[in-house]
Design a protein around this motif. Sequence first.
Motif, mmCIF file in Angstrom:
data_model
loop_
_atom_site.group_PDB
_atom_site.id
_atom_site.type_symbol
_atom_site.label_atom_id
_atom_site.label_comp_id
_atom_site.label_asym_id
_atom_site.label_seq_id
_atom_site.Cartn_x
_atom_site.Cartn_y
_atom_site.Cartn_z
ATOM 1 N N LEU A 109 0.803 -1.219 0.000
ATOM 2 C CA LEU A 109 0.000 0.000 0.000
ATOM 3 C C LEU A 109 0.834 1.267 0.000
ATOM 4 O O LEU A 109 0.313 2.348 -0.281
ATOM 5 C CB LEU A 109 -0.917 0.017 1.228
ATOM 6 C CG LEU A 109 -2.020 -1.042 1.249
ATOM 7 C CD1 LEU A 109 -2.756 -1.009 2.584
ATOM 8 C CD2 LEU A 109 -2.990 -0.826 0.098
ATOM 9 N N SER A 110 2.105 1.169 0.312
ATOM 10 C CA SER A 110 2.907 2.384 0.440
ATOM 11 C C SER A 110 4.323 2.175 -0.083
ATOM 12 O O SER A 110 5.043 1.300 0.401
ATOM 13 C CB SER A 110 2.969 2.832 1.906
ATOM 14 O OG SER A 110 3.846 3.930 2.064
ATOM 15 N N ARG A 192 1.009 -4.158 -12.460
ATOM 16 C CA ARG A 192 1.765 -5.404 -12.384
ATOM 17 C C ARG A 192 1.349 -6.213 -11.160
ATOM 18 O O ARG A 192 1.229 -7.441 -11.210
ATOM 19 C CB ARG A 192 3.263 -5.123 -12.344
ATOM 20 C CG ARG A 192 3.886 -4.764 -13.703
ATOM 21 C CD ARG A 192 5.260 -4.150 -13.492
ATOM 22 N NE ARG A 192 6.053 -4.092 -14.697
ATOM 23 C CZ ARG A 192 5.871 -3.223 -15.680
ATOM 24 N NH1 ARG A 192 4.887 -2.333 -15.597
ATOM 25 N NH2 ARG A 192 6.659 -3.229 -16.752
ATOM 26 N N VAL A 193 1.153 -5.509 -10.054
ATOM 27 C CA VAL A 193 0.738 -6.187 -8.832
ATOM 28 C C VAL A 193 -0.719 -6.658 -8.950
ATOM 29 O O VAL A 193 -1.055 -7.787 -8.571
ATOM 30 C CB VAL A 193 0.896 -5.253 -7.616
ATOM 31 C CG1 VAL A 193 0.311 -5.891 -6.360
ATOM 32 C CG2 VAL A 193 2.363 -4.909 -7.405
ATOM 33 N N PHE A 199 -2.215 -11.508 -5.953
ATOM 34 C CA PHE A 199 -2.957 -10.351 -5.456
ATOM 35 C C PHE A 199 -4.161 -10.788 -4.614
ATOM 36 O O PHE A 199 -4.468 -10.170 -3.591
ATOM 37 C CB PHE A 199 -3.424 -9.484 -6.618
ATOM 38 C CG PHE A 199 -4.161 -8.242 -6.187
ATOM 39 C CD1 PHE A 199 -3.480 -7.156 -5.665
ATOM 40 C CD2 PHE A 199 -5.552 -8.181 -6.276
ATOM 41 C CE1 PHE A 199 -4.159 -6.010 -5.250
ATOM 42 C CE2 PHE A 199 -6.235 -7.050 -5.857
ATOM 43 C CZ PHE A 199 -5.545 -5.965 -5.346
ATOM 44 N N SER A 200 -4.815 -11.862 -5.029
ATOM 45 C CA SER A 200 -5.999 -12.327 -4.304
ATOM 46 C C SER A 200 -5.659 -12.870 -2.922
ATOM 47 O O SER A 200 -6.551 -13.077 -2.090
ATOM 48 C CB SER A 200 -6.728 -13.398 -5.112
ATOM 49 O OG SER A 200 -5.870 -14.498 -5.361
ATOM 50 N N ASP A 201 -4.365 -13.105 -2.651
ATOM 51 C CA ASP A 201 -3.959 -13.580 -1.330
ATOM 52 C C ASP A 201 -3.959 -12.461 -0.292
ATOM 53 O O ASP A 201 -3.933 -12.733 0.918
ATOM 54 C CB ASP A 201 -2.557 -14.203 -1.394
ATOM 55 C CG ASP A 201 -2.511 -15.460 -2.247
ATOM 56 O OD1 ASP A 201 -3.570 -16.097 -2.410
ATOM 57 O OD2 ASP A 201 -1.429 -15.800 -2.747
ATOM 58 N N LEU A 202 -3.967 -11.218 -0.753
ATOM 59 C CA LEU A 202 -3.995 -10.088 0.175
ATOM 60 C C LEU A 202 -5.371 -10.005 0.830
ATOM 61 O O LEU A 202 -6.373 -10.450 0.276
ATOM 62 C CB LEU A 202 -3.686 -8.785 -0.567
ATOM 63 C CG LEU A 202 -2.319 -8.675 -1.235
ATOM 64 C CD1 LEU A 202 -2.223 -7.379 -2.032
ATOM 65 C CD2 LEU A 202 -1.205 -8.745 -0.210
ATOM 66 N N THR A 206 -6.954 -4.596 2.231
ATOM 67 C CA THR A 206 -5.749 -4.189 1.503
ATOM 68 C C THR A 206 -6.023 -4.129 0.016
ATOM 69 O O THR A 206 -5.575 -3.194 -0.680
ATOM 70 C CB THR A 206 -4.598 -5.169 1.790
ATOM 71 O OG1 THR A 206 -4.264 -5.106 3.168
ATOM 72 C CG2 THR A 206 -3.362 -4.806 0.959
ATOM 73 N N GLN A 207 -6.754 -5.086 -0.519
ATOM 74 C CA GLN A 207 -7.090 -5.063 -1.944
ATOM 75 C C GLN A 207 -7.874 -3.800 -2.303
ATOM 76 O O GLN A 207 -7.607 -3.158 -3.328
ATOM 77 C CB GLN A 207 -7.908 -6.301 -2.312
ATOM 78 C CG GLN A 207 -7.135 -7.604 -2.254
ATOM 79 C CD GLN A 207 -7.977 -8.777 -2.716
ATOM 80 O OE1 GLN A 207 -8.666 -8.708 -3.732
ATOM 81 N NE2 GLN A 207 -7.931 -9.870 -1.955
ATOM 82 N N LEU A 208 -8.853 -3.444 -1.470
ATOM 83 C CA LEU A 208 -9.678 -2.267 -1.751
ATOM 84 C C LEU A 208 -8.860 -0.990 -1.684
ATOM 85 O O LEU A 208 -8.982 -0.107 -2.540
ATOM 86 C CB LEU A 208 -10.848 -2.200 -0.758
ATOM 87 C CG LEU A 208 -11.889 -3.321 -0.891
ATOM 88 C CD1 LEU A 208 -12.930 -3.213 0.218
ATOM 89 C CD2 LEU A 208 -12.559 -3.270 -2.264
ATOM 90 N N ARG A 209 -7.999 -0.882 -0.673
ATOM 91 C CA ARG A 209 -7.144 0.308 -0.562
ATOM 92 C C ARG A 209 -6.157 0.362 -1.715
ATOM 93 O O ARG A 209 -5.838 1.446 -2.224
ATOM 94 C CB ARG A 209 -6.411 0.299 0.783
ATOM 95 C CG ARG A 209 -7.312 0.574 1.982
ATOM 96 C CD ARG A 209 -6.518 0.577 3.266
ATOM 97 N NE ARG A 209 -5.510 1.617 3.259
ATOM 98 C CZ ARG A 209 -4.552 1.721 4.188
ATOM 99 N NH1 ARG A 209 -4.502 0.831 5.178
ATOM 100 N NH2 ARG A 209 -3.664 2.689 4.131
ATOM 101 N N PHE A 210 -5.662 -0.793 -2.137
ATOM 102 C CA PHE A 210 -4.746 -0.842 -3.275
ATOM 103 C C PHE A 210 -5.433 -0.315 -4.528
ATOM 104 O O PHE A 210 -4.846 0.461 -5.293
ATOM 105 C CB PHE A 210 -4.268 -2.279 -3.496
ATOM 106 C CG PHE A 210 -3.237 -2.424 -4.576
ATOM 107 C CD1 PHE A 210 -1.889 -2.381 -4.274
ATOM 108 C CD2 PHE A 210 -3.614 -2.595 -5.908
ATOM 109 C CE1 PHE A 210 -0.926 -2.506 -5.270
ATOM 110 C CE2 PHE A 210 -2.664 -2.713 -6.902
ATOM 111 C CZ PHE A 210 -1.323 -2.677 -6.589
#
Length: 219
Positions: A109-110, A192-193, A199-202, A206-210
């Motif tokens: 995220l950062s 890319r991420v 990515f689905s493992d997050l 975190t996925q929504l904020r990403f």
Amino acid sequence: GSTDSTYECIRRFPDPRIKCIRQDNQGEGAARNAGMRRAVGDYVGFLDADDVYLPDALHDMSEFLESHRVYDVVYSDGYLCDSALNPLMGLTEIRSGIHVGNILEQGGLSSNLVTIPSCTLLRRTAVEPLHIGFDRDLKIGADWHFWIQLARHVKFGYLDKKVCMYRVHGSNITTAVGQQERRNQLASGHLRVLHSDWFSDLSLPTQLRFLCNLLIDCL
């Protein structure tokens, strides 16, 4: 790949431990990847041409990894400086927080979590088998992309000590490129991420904020 007198300067040092690798200029990512491929020591560190290690940097970071075997990467504090190396602020002042261990969720995220390569040290024997390198196509965000790739497999430690000085000036890539190109590069790294097989493992938050960060970078 440097186009200045770096090679001639290096040749003035008779120390046999210093090895110079030359290749066509292909950007920072290709240069760092070439260095990692040739590395034979216990640790790998990165020092860009306009940055400076403080005197005990390598000793302090390697001692930390020796004393904390659970971590394979350590990131530290340092100074942001002007072109004359006058300190402006500490790296921790621009970080989103200090996190250790499994930092994939926070690091994804950062880009300011680890910040610059000069404040890090890697355990080569742990990182090398992963075959992870810097993305040569990313001029901005390649460091962040590299850290989160590593964070999928290894744990990060934090050393609360200043080890480097990072010059902030008009020639830094992040300031030299135009704003639109910077947005394009950041969006490319995020995509890319997003399209990765992990990515689905997050976690869902975190996925929504990403996704929100990706939209902001694209605006």
